[in-house]
Design a protein around this motif. Structure first.
Motif, PDB file in Angstrom:
ATOM      1  N   SER A 105     -18.685  -7.025  19.512  1.00 41.52           N
ATOM      2  CA  SER A 105     -17.852  -8.228  19.600  1.00 41.52           C
ATOM      3  C   SER A 105     -17.687  -8.640  21.054  1.00 41.52           C
ATOM      4  CB  SER A 105     -16.479  -7.970  18.984  1.00 41.52           C
ATOM      5  OG  SER A 105     -16.581  -7.634  17.628  1.00 41.52           O
ATOM      6  N   ARG A 106     -17.329  -9.894  21.206  1.00 41.01           N
ATOM      7  CA  ARG A 106     -16.841 -10.336  22.501  1.00 41.01           C
ATOM      8  C   ARG A 106     -15.369  -9.961  22.597  1.00 41.01           C
ATOM      9  NH1 ARG A 106     -20.690 -13.334  24.931  1.00 41.01           N
ATOM     10  NH2 ARG A 106     -22.220 -14.420  23.638  1.00 41.01           N
ATOM     11  N   GLU A 128     -27.599 -12.870  22.127  1.00 38.24           N
ATOM     12  CA  GLU A 128     -27.653 -13.656  20.890  1.00 38.24           C
ATOM     13  C   GLU A 128     -29.093 -13.678  20.386  1.00 38.24           C
ATOM     14  OE1 GLU A 128     -25.532 -17.331  20.659  1.00 38.24           O
ATOM     15  OE2 GLU A 128     -24.181 -16.776  22.305  1.00 38.24           O
ATOM     16  N   TRP A 172     -24.657  -9.378  20.289  1.00 38.01           N
ATOM     17  CA  TRP A 172     -23.410  -9.925  19.792  1.00 38.01           C
ATOM     18  C   TRP A 172     -23.521 -10.125  18.287  1.00 38.01           C
ATOM     19  CZ3 TRP A 172     -22.214 -15.636  19.171  1.00 38.01           C
ATOM     20  CH2 TRP A 172     -20.892 -15.818  18.745  1.00 38.01           C
ATOM     21  N   GLY A 193     -21.660 -11.805  16.286  1.00 34.73           N
ATOM     22  CA  GLY A 193     -21.417 -13.167  15.853  1.00 34.73           C
ATOM     23  C   GLY A 193     -22.646 -14.046  15.910  1.00 34.73           C
ATOM     24  N   PRO A 207     -19.173 -13.153   9.213  1.00 33.92           N
ATOM     25  CA  PRO A 207     -18.766 -14.305  10.032  1.00 33.92           C
ATOM     26  C   PRO A 207     -17.291 -14.650   9.926  1.00 33.92           C
ATOM     27  CG  PRO A 207     -19.992 -15.023   8.090  1.00 33.92           C
ATOM     28  CD  PRO A 207     -20.135 -13.526   8.157  1.00 33.92           C
ATOM     29  N   ASP A 257     -14.915 -12.635  10.166  1.00 35.25           N
ATOM     30  CA  ASP A 257     -14.267 -11.873  11.236  1.00 35.25           C
ATOM     31  C   ASP A 257     -14.230 -12.675  12.526  1.00 35.25           C
ATOM     32  OD1 ASP A 257     -13.133  -9.551  12.509  1.00 35.25           O
ATOM     33  OD2 ASP A 257     -15.090  -9.193  13.406  1.00 35.25           O
ATOM     34  N   ASP A 258     -15.318 -13.386  12.836  1.00 36.18           N
ATOM     35  CA  ASP A 258     -15.358 -14.171  14.069  1.00 36.18           C
ATOM     36  C   ASP A 258     -14.347 -15.310  14.043  1.00 36.18           C
ATOM     37  OD1 ASP A 258     -17.566 -12.691  15.237  1.00 36.18           O
ATOM     38  OD2 ASP A 258     -18.798 -13.629  13.703  1.00 36.18           O
ATOM     39  N   GLU A 259     -14.141 -15.910  12.873  1.00 39.11           N
ATOM     40  CA  GLU A 259     -13.144 -16.971  12.754  1.00 39.11           C
ATOM     41  C   GLU A 259     -11.734 -16.403  12.928  1.00 39.11           C
ATOM     42  OE1 GLU A 259     -13.438 -20.421  12.352  1.00 39.11           O
ATOM     43  OE2 GLU A 259     -15.420 -19.832  13.057  1.00 39.11           O
ATOM     44  N   ARG A 291     -11.106 -15.687  16.517  1.00 43.91           N
ATOM     45  CA  ARG A 291     -10.835 -16.945  17.234  1.00 43.91           C
ATOM     46  C   ARG A 291      -9.360 -17.304  17.144  1.00 43.91           C
ATOM     47  NH1 ARG A 291     -10.340 -22.141  16.006  1.00 43.91           N
ATOM     48  NH2 ARG A 291     -10.687 -21.771  13.788  1.00 43.91           N
ATOM     49  N   SER A 324     -11.996  -5.667  10.256  1.00 42.83           N
ATOM     50  CA  SER A 324     -12.931  -6.262  11.216  1.00 42.83           C
ATOM     51  C   SER A 324     -14.041  -5.289  11.574  1.00 42.83           C
ATOM     52  CB  SER A 324     -12.160  -6.677  12.475  1.00 42.83           C
ATOM     53  OG  SER A 324     -13.036  -7.053  13.510  1.00 42.83           O
ATOM     54  N   LYS A 343     -18.068  -5.282   9.827  1.00 44.57           N
ATOM     55  CA  LYS A 343     -19.224  -5.440  10.720  1.00 44.57           C
ATOM     56  C   LYS A 343     -20.192  -4.269  10.557  1.00 44.57           C
ATOM     57  CE  LYS A 343     -18.171  -9.136  13.316  1.00 44.57           C
ATOM     58  NZ  LYS A 343     -18.958 -10.385  13.291  1.00 44.57           N
TER      59      LYS A 343
END
Length: 494
Positions: free
Chosen positions: A190-191, A210, A229, A231, A237, A239-241, A244, A260, A264
């Motif tokens: 993750s970021r 990416e 990454w 995402g 996906p 999880d990325d939302e 955010r 999370s 993944k």
């Protein structure tokens, strides 16, 4: 209401529908209401934003997720998604059923929730928590949306840290060691969520993170590993939302954290995972009892998913490494792999111990120290960087932090009694990390070190003078590195 469409780019990933105020009044639509859009090829929904300037009367503006909608459309009011009721239920501290969690996940995935509703969900989980059963249902639902990676080898190694410790850039070193030992380790990371740098942010200093599924498979076939990454390949996906929505609040609730991480891992095809759970003052988890409880939750949910998880409960009261921020942490990674004197011993030791634990968990007998000291891990790391489109021969000296810098100095002599992870992360973020890759800070002393007046405690780096001054001002208020007289230090220890 019949309207003509216009594509609008206002820098959002949400499916916003921009209505001229006159059209919105005629339709009876208020901000954040939902509208149903029917056109020649289908039907979709969007979230209302009223405007007097961005679109003309008789035209509906559609943001990027709705750019596929073309031509004349019929716009009517639509009701709220059913998951909004479930979110309200969670705000009231009621336990959610499997179907309710599945609806929330599906609505997040299909962009049916407004930013306010998504923030409400995150806040409800943060305030009221998730039961083990809720966490299991949520993890399963999240992992079943998006792409899935599959591997021919029966053992696929992985590692994750729950974060909260400044400079804890162990993962790139571990991946290099484990891959050099012959174990497949396709690491998707993750970021940053609440930290100044996630693993993906650190690796982006070296190479592209990416990659498509096909590219990842090619990189792993060539090097036995990757550092990308997650995402970027649509793994879990939802999880990325959610991340955010968590970012502006700097929160990472435990139940959501478990969902999370494990969603993944399941999507990435991992079979054997070591999860680093640091605890201590200033870390995400402050007590040993809480760390053990979280580790148990990870294991129980992982068992349900068929993933073999081992948790390492580690010391998290002090930073691991010296650098905090993408470039500064990348320098620490290279220092350890290159065997330089500048290498932080705490980072080196933790990388060795977790690598030994992961390899043992995978049933592989390997000499981790030899893999590191012989240069085989460094060689494998450079191969991974090259395969991901980076420059393999980049060195420690090539990685320069932002030029604007200032040292935070001790105003007294004494002993360092605490190095505050949370404060250091706040400082690095205020300086601009992770968005400014070269921003961050370098920590000089460790807890227990003797300090003289004027000695540097940390050096802050920023891209602009304004950000540097903001971070320095925050440092004055936070006392990220606490120095006490020898007498006071003895009292504090008692």
């Amino acid at each position: 209401m019949q309207l003509e469409t216009a594509t609008i780019d206002i820098g959002t990933s949400r499916p916003l529908v921009l209505l001229h105020a006159a059209d919105a009044d005629e339709l009876g639509a208020h901000p954040l209401d939902r509208v149903r859009i029917e056109w020649a090829e289908g039907t979709t929904t969007g979230i209302v934003k009223r405007t007097d300037e961005l679109v003309e009367h008789g035209t509906v503006g559609l943001t990027e997720p709705l750019h596929h909608v073309r031509g004349p459309v019929a716009v009517t009011l639509a009701g709220s998604p059913s998951s909004v009721g479930a979110i309200r239920k969670k705000l009231d501290d009621a336990e959610l059923e499997r179907t309710e969690l599945e609806r929330i996940v599906q609505d997040i995935h299909e962009n049916r929730l407004s930013d306010v509703e998504l923030s409400a969900y995150v806040s409800a989980v943060y305030a009221n928590g998730l039961s083990l059963e809720e966490t299991t249902h949520l993890t399963t639902a999240m992992s079943e949306i998006g792409q899935q990676l599959t591997w021919e080898t029966p053992v696929v190694a992985d590692k994750h840290s729950i974060g909260g410790v400044a400079g804890n850039c162990v993962t790139p070193i571990m991946v290099a060691i484990v891959a050099a030992a012959g174990v497949t380790m396709p690491k998707t990371s993750s970021r940053a969520v609440t930290s100044p740098a996630g693993t993906a942010d650190v690796m982006e200093v070296f190479c592209d993170v990416e990659h498509s599924i096909d590219e990842i498979e090619s990189i792993v076939a060539e090097t036995n590993a990757c550092l990308v990454w997650g995402g970027g390949v649509d793994l879990s996906p939802v999880d990325d939302e959610i991340i955010r929505a968590e970012n502006p609040l700097s929160i990472d609730p435990e139940g959501q954290l478990v969902a999370s991480v494990l969603s993944k891992k399941r999507s990435a095809g991992s079979t054997h995972v070591v999860i680093d759970v640091p605890y201590g003052e200033g870390a995400k988890v402050e007590s040993l009892a809480a760390a053990r409880g979280l580790a148990d939750d990870f294991k129980r949910v992982a068992d349900h998913l068929g993933i073999d998880v081992c948790c390492a409960i580690t010391h998290g009261a002090d930073p691991i490494g010296r650098g905090v921020g993408p470039v500064l942490e990348a320098r620490d990674v290279l220092a350890v792999l290159e065997g330089l004197e500048e290498a932080p011993e705490s980072l080196r030791l933790k990388s060795i111990r977790l690598s030994e634990l992961l390899l043992d968990h995978c049933g592989v007998d390997a000499d981790v120290l030899d893999l590191l000291e012989s240069g085989r891990a460094l060689e494998r790391f450079r191969e991974i960087v090259a395969a991901q489109g980076g420059t393999p021969d980049v060195s420690y000296a090539d990685l320069e932090p932002a030029a604007e810098s200032t040292a935070v100095r001790a105003d007294r002599s004494g002993i360092v009694t605490r190095v505050d992870n949370r404060a250091l992360c706040d400082l690095a973020r205020r300086a601009g990390a992770p968005l400014d890759g070269r921003a961050g800070l370098v920590v000089h002393p460790s807890a227990g070190d003797e300090i003289d007046v004027g000695d540097p405690l940390c050096t802050i780096h920023a891209q602009t003078t304004a950000k540097l001054e903001e971070a320095a001002s925050l440092a004055d208020r936070l006392e990220p590195i606490r120095v006490r007289s020898k007498t006071d230090a003895l009292v504090e220890r008692r």
